[in-house]
Design an enzyme around this catalytic site. Structure first.
Site, PDB file in Angstrom:
ATOM      1  N   LYS A   1       1.419   4.157  -2.865  1.00 37.82           N
ATOM      2  CA  LYS A   1       1.087   5.555  -2.593  1.00 37.82           C
ATOM      3  C   LYS A   1       2.290   6.472  -2.797  1.00 37.82           C
ATOM      4  O   LYS A   1       2.145   7.626  -3.203  1.00 37.82           O
ATOM      5  CB  LYS A   1       0.526   5.690  -1.178  1.00 37.82           C
ATOM      6  CG  LYS A   1      -0.840   5.047  -1.008  1.00 37.82           C
ATOM      7  CD  LYS A   1      -1.857   5.580  -2.004  1.00 37.82           C
ATOM      8  CE  LYS A   1      -3.255   5.049  -1.772  1.00 37.82           C
ATOM      9  NZ  LYS A   1      -4.236   5.562  -2.765  1.00 37.82           N
TER      10      LYS A   1
ATOM     11  N   TYR B   1       0.838  -1.199   0.000  1.00 41.03           N
ATOM     12  CA  TYR B   1       0.000   0.000   0.000  1.00 41.03           C
ATOM     13  C   TYR B   1       0.875   1.252   0.000  1.00 41.03           C
ATOM     14  O   TYR B   1       0.698   2.156  -0.809  1.00 41.03           O
ATOM     15  CB  TYR B   1      -0.917  -0.005   1.224  1.00 41.03           C
ATOM     16  CG  TYR B   1      -1.802   1.215   1.340  1.00 41.03           C
ATOM     17  CD1 TYR B   1      -3.028   1.269   0.686  1.00 41.03           C
ATOM     18  CD2 TYR B   1      -1.416   2.314   2.119  1.00 41.03           C
ATOM     19  CE1 TYR B   1      -3.844   2.383   0.796  1.00 41.03           C
ATOM     20  CE2 TYR B   1      -2.226   3.427   2.234  1.00 41.03           C
ATOM     21  CZ  TYR B   1      -3.438   3.459   1.573  1.00 41.03           C
ATOM     22  OH  TYR B   1      -4.241   4.584   1.685  1.00 41.03           O
TER      23      TYR B   1
END
Length: 265
Positions: A176, A172
């Site tokens: 990002k 994740y």
């Protein structure tokens, strides 16, 4: 100067054609609501029938157009963009809140898992933004807002995720961080052609279910924030509207942290 030639107020989005991908999620809903209140022409896109369900629940069917798309299917995305532009015209603004994650611990994460999530977070976003950006270039420019995260800038503090919770997963944060760089690259690549691109990095914005079911976790999150509390969804929406509006007309290639100061210490 002829009064009829006066520019619109800098925060005026009325009549602007704005597409929001991931618009039926927790933060996406707040963005769509605000844009609708500001009288933008909003296309709300999400998986399956989620956008339609959200608009029906919120009585927004007359103000917002729903659409369904899985952005991880790149060929379907290309077709979708072409069809929507034929129907509604080239968007003036774009907000992308989609993401993919496994919620697995790093030791349990396979290379195939990592590749799949990178496709959903990076490749899919790249394909979507490039397809729309190429049309914006030949239109009248536009503004893109991509969604990163505080975990695109800093690593999760394991102490916040007490067992049996799984710390925010590595893929994740990697995705990002890539979104921030993608926004900078697009900003430079299309800047001379009037297309701006920025990213927004939300801090701790746990959804209502987490707030209800895991209050101690929410307290631990809040304790790490200089403002001493978690964020509320509407506090993201204003930042997105600002970056889509002419009020930010000289801002591009930036990452706006909306995190209560999380990344300040």
């Amino acid at each position: 100067m002829n009064p009829t030639l006066q520019p619109k107020p800098p925060f005026d989005l009325s009549g602007r054609n704005i597409w929001v991908f991931g618009g039926a999620g927790y933060l996406g809903r707040a963005v769509v609501r605000l844009l609708a209140e500001m009288q933008a022409r909003v296309l709300c896109v999400d998986l399956e029938q989620r956008a339609q369900q959200f608009l029906t629940e919120e009585n927004l069917n007359s103000a917002v157009t729903p659409a369904s798309l899985d952005v991880t299917e790149v060929s379907a995305t290309q077709t979708f963009v072409a069809e929507q532009i034929a129907a509604y015209g080239v968007p003036d603004g774009l907000a992308v809140l989609t993401y993919t994650s496994t919620a697995k611990r790093m030791d349990d994460l396979s290379a195939e898992d990592f590749d799949r999530v990178n496709h959903g977070n990076l490749t899919a976003t790249f394909a979507l933004c490039r397809a729309i950006g190429q049309h914006m270039v030949n239109h009248a420019g536009g503004s893109m807002v991509l969604f990163s995260s505080m975990y695109g800038s800093v690593s999760p503090d394991p102490s916040v995720y007490e067992a049996p919770m799984t710390p925010n997963p590595i893929e994740y944060g990697v995705g990002k961080a890539g979104i921030q760089q993608m926004a900078r690259y697009f900003a430079v690549h299309w800047g001379r052609q009037g297309v701006r691109c920025n990213s927004v990095s939300p801090g701790p914005f746990p959804n209502p279910a987490i707030q209800k079911d895991l209050p101690e976790f929410v307290e631990r999150l809040a304790s790490k924030v200089p403002l001493g509390r978690i964020g509320q969804a509407h506090e993201i929406a204003g930042s997105v509207a600002f970056l889509l509006s002419d009020a930010s007309s000289y801002i591009t290639g930036q990452n706006l942290a909306v995190d209560g100061g999380w990344t300040a210490w």
